[in-house]
Motif scaffolding. Structure first.
Motif, PDB file in Angstrom:
ATOM      1  N   TYR A 229       0.787  -1.075  -0.027  1.00 52.43           N
ATOM      2  CA  TYR A 229      -0.047   0.030   0.026  1.00 52.43           C
ATOM      3  C   TYR A 229       0.887   1.037   0.203  1.00 52.43           C
ATOM      4  O   TYR A 229       1.776   1.215   0.854  1.00 52.43           O
TER       5      TYR A 229
ATOM      6  N   SER B 232      -2.407   5.557  -1.891  1.00 53.12           N
ATOM      7  CA  SER B 232      -3.501   5.227  -2.859  1.00 53.12           C
ATOM      8  C   SER B 232      -3.726   4.288  -3.702  1.00 53.12           C
ATOM      9  O   SER B 232      -4.836   4.041  -3.903  1.00 53.12           O
TER      10      SER B 232
ATOM     11  N   MET C 146      -7.083  -2.414   3.968  1.00 59.55           N
ATOM     12  CA  MET C 146      -7.854  -0.966   3.905  1.00 59.55           C
ATOM     13  C   MET C 146      -8.332  -0.909   5.337  1.00 59.55           C
ATOM     14  O   MET C 146      -8.196   0.417   6.031  1.00 59.55           O
TER      15      MET C 146
ATOM     16  N   GLU D 241      -5.543   0.597   7.470  1.00 59.13           N
ATOM     17  CA  GLU D 241      -5.005   1.913   7.331  1.00 59.13           C
ATOM     18  C   GLU D 241      -6.248   2.793   7.154  1.00 59.13           C
ATOM     19  O   GLU D 241      -5.970   4.049   6.778  1.00 59.13           O
ATOM     20  N   HIS D 242      -7.407   2.374   7.921  1.00 59.56           N
ATOM     21  CA  HIS D 242      -8.675   3.191   8.051  1.00 59.56           C
ATOM     22  C   HIS D 242      -9.028   3.800   6.840  1.00 59.56           C
ATOM     23  O   HIS D 242      -9.297   5.011   6.647  1.00 59.56           O
ATOM     24  N   VAL D 243      -9.035   3.092   5.798  1.00 58.73           N
ATOM     25  CA  VAL D 243      -9.674   3.607   4.481  1.00 58.73           C
ATOM     26  C   VAL D 243     -10.673   3.059   4.419  1.00 58.73           C
ATOM     27  O   VAL D 243     -11.197   1.874   4.701  1.00 58.73           O
ATOM     28  N   ASP D 244     -11.660   3.878   4.366  1.00 62.97           N
ATOM     29  CA  ASP D 244     -13.219   3.552   4.255  1.00 62.97           C
ATOM     30  C   ASP D 244     -14.073   3.654   3.245  1.00 62.97           C
ATOM     31  O   ASP D 244     -15.261   3.320   3.145  1.00 62.97           O
TER      32      ASP D 244
ATOM     33  N   PRO E  23     -11.026   2.435  -3.430  1.00 63.11           N
ATOM     34  CA  PRO E  23     -10.447   3.466  -4.380  1.00 63.11           C
ATOM     35  C   PRO E  23     -11.022   3.145  -5.428  1.00 63.11           C
ATOM     36  O   PRO E  23     -11.201   2.062  -5.966  1.00 63.11           O
TER      37      PRO E  23
END
Length: 164
Positions: free
Chosen positions: A79, A82, A105, A108-111, A114
């Motif tokens: 990762y 992006s 995700m 990494e606190h990606v909600d 992408p």
């Protein structure tokens, strides 16, 4: 029968049932109903994963993942802030993010999934985008297309009710 799946995808919201409801909700909004089932399955499988090693070099984080109680199972996800890249290559072969990517995700606190992990062909808007890109609809707006589609569904359903 494909008209039914188009209608179901565009007019219903899935019931959320995974440990990552924010990501699952986002997936439910972008993917067709049929593909959402596959994506949900991958999100559920993320619950079995454990980080065995994490390293960072120049802004690129590499996660080594194993499965709970599965010796010899290991996958790597890179990762860079992006983009995600997984050693299982599920996205490259099937076109949907894998459980390993969903796990990273979460870490990494990606909600939101992408956009580079969402293939247009699997989205609810795929047909609308195709119609907008063709020359025959230059003067037709999205509302008109939606109204025509709704009228067509109504006619088909009326005929179905008459037969029943």
């Amino acid at each position: 029968m494909s008209w039914f799946f188009d209608f179901k995808s565009s007019s219903t919201d899935p019931v959320l049932s995974t440990q990552l409801p924010v990501i699952e909700s986002h997936a439910g909004k972008i993917y067709t109903a049929e593909l959402f089932k596959e994506v949900r399955h991958e999100i559920l499988k993320a619950g079995e994963l454990i980080v065995s090693d994490k390293s960072e070099v120049g802004g690129r984080k590499t996660y080594r993942l194993t499965k709970y109680c599965k010796d010899g199972y290991e996958r790597s996800v890179v990762y860079d802030g992006s983009t995600f890249e997984c050693s299982c290559k599920r996205f490259e072969s099937r076109g949907i993010p894998c459980s390993h990517i969903f796990y990273v995700m979460k870490e990494e606190h990606v909600d939101r999934i992408p956009s580079n992990l969402v293939l247009t062909r699997w989205t609810k808007d795929a047909k609308i985008q195709f119609l907008n890109s063709s020359n025959c609809n230059d003067n037709v707006d999205l509302n008109t297309i939606a109204e025509v589609r709704f009228g067509s569904y109504c006619n088909v359903l009326t005929e179905l009710c008459k037969e029943a």
